[in-house]
Design a protein around this motif. Structure first.
Motif, PDB file in Angstrom:
ATOM      1  N   CYS A   1      53.288  23.195   5.807  1.00  8.01           N
ATOM      2  CA  CYS A   1      54.536  22.450   5.925  1.00  8.01           C
ATOM      3  C   CYS A   1      55.706  23.294   5.406  1.00  8.01           C
ATOM      4  O   CYS A   1      55.641  23.827   4.302  1.00  8.01           O
ATOM      5  CB  CYS A   1      54.416  21.164   5.093  1.00  8.01           C
TER       6      CYS A   1
ATOM      7  N   SER B   1      52.233  22.146   2.034  1.00  7.86           N
ATOM      8  CA  SER B   1      50.914  21.554   2.250  1.00  7.86           C
ATOM      9  C   SER B   1      50.345  21.989   3.597  1.00  7.86           C
ATOM     10  O   SER B   1      51.091  22.285   4.533  1.00  7.86           O
ATOM     11  CB  SER B   1      51.032  20.030   2.209  1.00  7.86           C
TER      12      SER B   1
ATOM     13  N   CYS C   1      57.033  21.371   1.935  1.00 14.85           N
ATOM     14  CA  CYS C   1      56.301  21.275   0.670  1.00 14.85           C
ATOM     15  C   CYS C   1      55.138  22.256   0.581  1.00 14.85           C
ATOM     16  O   CYS C   1      54.508  22.379  -0.472  1.00 14.85           O
ATOM     17  CB  CYS C   1      55.808  19.847   0.440  1.00 14.85           C
TER      18      CYS C   1
ATOM     19  N   CYS D   1      54.224  14.994   2.594  1.00 12.97           N
ATOM     20  CA  CYS D   1      55.632  14.661   2.291  1.00 12.97           C
ATOM     21  C   CYS D   1      56.322  13.965   3.462  1.00 12.97           C
ATOM     22  O   CYS D   1      57.501  13.651   3.380  1.00 12.97           O
ATOM     23  CB  CYS D   1      56.413  15.909   1.878  1.00 12.97           C
TER      24      CYS D   1
ATOM     25  N   CYS E   1      53.792  16.397   8.367  1.00 13.92           N
ATOM     26  CA  CYS E   1      53.051  16.687   7.143  1.00 13.92           C
ATOM     27  C   CYS E   1      52.656  15.347   6.521  1.00 13.92           C
ATOM     28  O   CYS E   1      53.512  14.508   6.267  1.00 13.92           O
ATOM     29  CB  CYS E   1      53.945  17.476   6.192  1.00 13.92           C
TER      30      CYS E   1
HETATM   31 ZN    ZN Z   1      55.051  18.601   3.470  1.00 14.94          ZN
END
Ligand code: ZN
Length: 160
Positions: A129, A134, A132, A113, A110
Motif C-alpha cells: 500500500c 501493508s 501505510c 488502512c 488496502c
Molecule cells: Zn494501507
C-alpha cells in the motif's frame, strides 16, 4: 437559478468514481432540503487538488482541461460544498461532461488502512500500500465503476 450551463466541447477526464453519491444532514427530512448537484468533474477536481494535493497545473493536465478551466471547476466545487455545509442542504454527485480515463483502470484497496488507488494497465500489481506499506491488498472490480458512471453522465442540469 434554473439556467442551463453551456456545454464544454471537451470531455473532462476523471479517474475516480465516488462510492457514495448522495449526502444529507442527519435528522432532516429529504423533502425539506434543497439539493446541490456536484458534477463528477468537480468531484474529481476536489480529489486531485484538495485531497491528492496536486498543483492546479498538474491536475488540469490529468483532466485534459486548461489551467483556467480547472480553476473554474474547482471554484465552483468549493462554492457548492460551502453552500452544502453552511446552509444545511443535501449534496448529490452526478453528471458533468466527463469520460472515464481508461488508462488507469485497475483499482486496489488496502484492507488495513482502506486506502484505494488506481494503477495503469501494463504495470505490475503493487506489492504494498502506498499509504501505510501493508501488503494486505485486494483488487477492486473495475467494471462496476464504469457502468455506474456511464449512467450518470450528462444529466445534471441543476445549477445554482
Ligand atoms: Zn494501507
Amino acid at each position: 437559478m434554473g439556467k442551463k450551463m453551456a456545454r464544454p466541447h471537451k470531455c473532462r477526464k476523471v479517474f475516480s468514481n465516488p462510492e457514495v453519491v448522495h449526502f444529507k444532514p442527519a435528522g432532516v427530512m429529504m423533502q425539506e432540503l434543497e439539493e446541490i448537484c456536484l458534477t463528477l468533474d468537480e468531484f474529481e477536481a476536489i480529489r486531485l487538488a484538495d485531497y491528492d494535493r496536486l498543483y492546479h497545473e498538474e491536475a488540469a493536465r490529468k483532466m485534459n482541461v486548461s489551467r483556467q478551466t480547472f480553476g473554474n471547476i474547482i471554484n465552483s466545487a468549493h462554492r457548492k460544498i460551502a453552500d452544502f455545509l453552511i446552509n444545511t442542504k443535501s449534496l448529490r454527485i452526478n453528471g458533468g461532461v466527463v469520460e472515464m480515463n481508461e488508462s488507469e483502470d485497475r483499482h486496489f484497496i488496502c484492507y488495513d488502512c482502506k486506502h484505494k488507488w488506481g494503477v495503469a494497465f501494463g504495470t505490475t500489481k503493487p506489492g504494498k500500500c502506498p499509504q501505510c506499506g501493508s501488503n494486505n491488498l485486494h483488487r477492486l472490480p473495475a467494471e462496476r465503476g464504469r457502468n455506474r458512471l456511464g449512467k450518470r453522465t450528462g444529466n445534471c442540469i441543476k445549477e445554482q
